[in-house]
Design a protein around this motif. Structure first.
Motif, PDB file in Angstrom:
ATOM      1  N   LEU A  25     162.521 -37.446  61.642  1.00 56.12           N
ATOM      2  CA  LEU A  25     162.299 -36.262  61.664  1.00 56.12           C
ATOM      3  C   LEU A  25     162.514 -35.536  63.413  1.00 56.12           C
ATOM      4  N   GLY A  26     162.052 -36.558  64.267  1.00 58.17           N
ATOM      5  CA  GLY A  26     161.910 -36.137  65.566  1.00 58.17           C
ATOM      6  C   GLY A  26     163.080 -35.661  66.315  1.00 58.17           C
ATOM      7  N   ASN A  27     162.965 -34.958  67.348  1.00 61.90           N
ATOM      8  CA  ASN A  27     164.071 -34.669  68.194  1.00 61.90           C
ATOM      9  C   ASN A  27     164.968 -35.375  68.569  1.00 61.90           C
ATOM     10  N   ASN A  28     164.734 -36.863  68.978  1.00 60.45           N
ATOM     11  CA  ASN A  28     165.678 -37.648  69.229  1.00 60.45           C
ATOM     12  C   ASN A  28     166.485 -38.099  67.930  1.00 60.45           C
ATOM     13  N   PHE A  51     163.949 -47.329  73.879  1.00 65.28           N
ATOM     14  CA  PHE A  51     163.304 -48.011  75.166  1.00 65.28           C
ATOM     15  C   PHE A  51     162.642 -47.124  75.510  1.00 65.28           C
ATOM     16  N   GLY A  52     161.480 -47.576  76.779  1.00 71.67           N
ATOM     17  CA  GLY A  52     160.710 -46.676  77.444  1.00 71.67           C
ATOM     18  C   GLY A  52     159.420 -46.713  76.712  1.00 71.67           C
ATOM     19  N   ASP A  53     158.284 -45.965  77.315  1.00 67.20           N
ATOM     20  CA  ASP A  53     157.020 -45.891  76.921  1.00 67.20           C
ATOM     21  C   ASP A  53     156.845 -45.152  75.504  1.00 67.20           C
ATOM     22  N   LYS A  54     156.292 -45.903  74.618  1.00 70.99           N
ATOM     23  CA  LYS A  54     156.318 -45.164  73.156  1.00 70.99           C
ATOM     24  C   LYS A  54     157.473 -45.229  72.587  1.00 70.99           C
ATOM     25  N   ALA A  55     158.493 -46.060  72.849  1.00 70.69           N
ATOM     26  CA  ALA A  55     159.907 -45.831  72.243  1.00 70.69           C
ATOM     27  C   ALA A  55     160.550 -44.360  72.263  1.00 70.69           C
ATOM     28  N   LEU A  56     160.134 -43.777  73.403  1.00 70.71           N
ATOM     29  CA  LEU A  56     160.762 -42.362  73.299  1.00 70.71           C
ATOM     30  C   LEU A  56     162.159 -42.129  73.724  1.00 70.71           C
ATOM     31  N   GLY A  57     162.730 -43.447  74.112  1.00 70.39           N
ATOM     32  CA  GLY A  57     164.136 -43.202  74.589  1.00 70.39           C
ATOM     33  C   GLY A  57     165.035 -43.785  73.291  1.00 70.39           C
ATOM     34  N   VAL A  58     166.250 -43.466  72.940  1.00 70.15           N
ATOM     35  CA  VAL A  58     166.735 -44.122  72.066  1.00 70.15           C
ATOM     36  C   VAL A  58     168.263 -44.662  72.423  1.00 70.15           C
ATOM     37  N   ILE A  59     168.629 -45.773  72.169  1.00 69.16           N
ATOM     38  CA  ILE A  59     169.962 -46.205  72.266  1.00 69.16           C
ATOM     39  C   ILE A  59     170.717 -46.342  71.163  1.00 69.16           C
ATOM     40  N   GLY A  60     172.002 -46.187  70.921  1.00 64.97           N
ATOM     41  CA  GLY A  60     172.815 -46.467  69.967  1.00 64.97           C
ATOM     42  C   GLY A  60     174.597 -46.408  70.307  1.00 64.97           C
ATOM     43  N   GLY A  80     170.402 -37.149  67.278  1.00 67.33           N
ATOM     44  CA  GLY A  80     171.422 -38.226  67.057  1.00 67.33           C
ATOM     45  C   GLY A  80     172.288 -37.985  65.749  1.00 67.33           C
ATOM     46  N   VAL A  81     171.678 -37.164  64.686  1.00 67.81           N
ATOM     47  CA  VAL A  81     172.453 -36.724  63.518  1.00 67.81           C
ATOM     48  C   VAL A  81     173.452 -35.679  63.820  1.00 67.81           C
ATOM     49  N   GLN A  82     173.094 -35.033  64.515  1.00 62.67           N
ATOM     50  CA  GLN A  82     173.872 -33.746  65.042  1.00 62.67           C
ATOM     51  C   GLN A  82     175.092 -34.280  65.786  1.00 62.67           C
ATOM     52  N   LEU A  83     174.933 -35.211  66.623  1.00 63.09           N
ATOM     53  CA  LEU A  83     176.190 -35.528  67.435  1.00 63.09           C
ATOM     54  C   LEU A  83     176.819 -36.663  66.939  1.00 63.09           C
ATOM     55  N   GLY A  84     176.463 -37.299  65.727  1.00 62.32           N
ATOM     56  CA  GLY A  84     177.083 -38.379  65.064  1.00 62.32           C
ATOM     57  C   GLY A  84     176.872 -39.669  65.928  1.00 62.32           C
TER      58      GLY A  84
END
Length: 254
Positions: A111-114, A129-138, A118-122
């Motif tokens: 449910l988070g912003n990240n 990546f990053g502290d507390k896994a705040l960055g997302v890669i896909g 991702g859902v919105q942009l396909g």
């Protein structure tokens, strides 16, 4: 109006546990920031606890407001004057609860912003990546694409064209993103193997880094990238407790 109601304390406890608030050392307090009436039947969500949102929520008969950007932040001097006095006065006058969740809402895996951006942009999430896994890669769900195609998709889905620092024009296979003001994570995204990095804002260094590394940087708008997590969380609360929920978008070009 629905007859279902949830106690303010029960709602606060559920939110803090669901978002794992204790995991995060944040820039301000997460949870109930301003206490209103004890029972919540109608919830309004929005990105920022602005006076415009508070007044719109009051007009809707809201018992509680749920936001990503609350009223209180590290570094404030604590005086209740000017805009702070106006916002607090409106909340207290209408006896509305204010709940705010910053980093815990960014990071929630579904449910988070990240996740919701991702859902919105396909985009399909493959790692963090990053502290507390705040960055997302896909990656793009429909396969590799050009930077122009990705920028056009962002403009269509978010309703505003991104600022583009184009890099070397490589095909976009790996996309890293972090909503809001995460321009400082660009180098971490590059190290994670991204072909392009998406966030809300751009500062002076990022254009140079994009040119010199070949990895593109897209600034998609702080507000624009953070509209979706709070909507998803509000919808979850409506389903879980059977209360009413409405998202109100107060336009912001920033």
């Amino acid at each position: 109006m629905t007859e279902n109601v949830v106690n303010r304390t029960e709602l606060a406890d559920h939110l803090e546990q669901y978002l794992e608030v204790t995991r995060f050392a944040d820039y301000g307090p997460n949870g109930l920031q301003v206490e209103g009436r004890a029972e919540v039947r109608r919830l309004v969500s929005g990105v920022t606890a602005s006076l415009a949102l508070i007044e719109a929520a009051a007009a809707e008969g809201a018992d509680a407001i749920l936001v990503h950007h609350g009223l209180f932040w590290r570094g404030q001097d604590g005086r209740v004057t000017g805009w702070m006095k106006q916002r607090l006065a409106a909340l207290l006058r209408h006896d509305i609860n204010l709940f705010a969740f910053h980093l815990p809402l960014d990071a929630h895996p579904t449910l988070g912003n990240n996740a919701q951006l991702g859902v919105q942009l396909g985009l399909v999430t493959e790692g963090t990546f990053g502290d507390k896994a705040l960055g997302v890669i896909g990656r793009p769900v429909d396969g590799p694409c050009t930077l122009d195609a990705l920028a056009a998709r962002i403009g269509t889905r978010l309703g505003r064209a991104p600022v583009v620092a184009p890099g070397d024009g490589r095909e976009v296979r790996r996309v890293a993103w972090c909503t809001g003001g995460a321009q400082g994570w660009f180098e971490s995204a590059i190290a994670a193997g991204a072909d392009v990095y998406l966030t809300g804002e751009i500062s002076e260094p990022q254009a140079h880094i994009a040119r010199e590394t070949g990895v593109a940087f897209l600034a998609c708008g702080h507000h624009a990238t953070e509209r979706y997590g709070v909507q998803a969380l509000g919808a979850h609360l409506a389903t879980h407790f059977g209360i009413e929920h409405r998202f109100i978008d107060i336009d912001n070009p920033g």
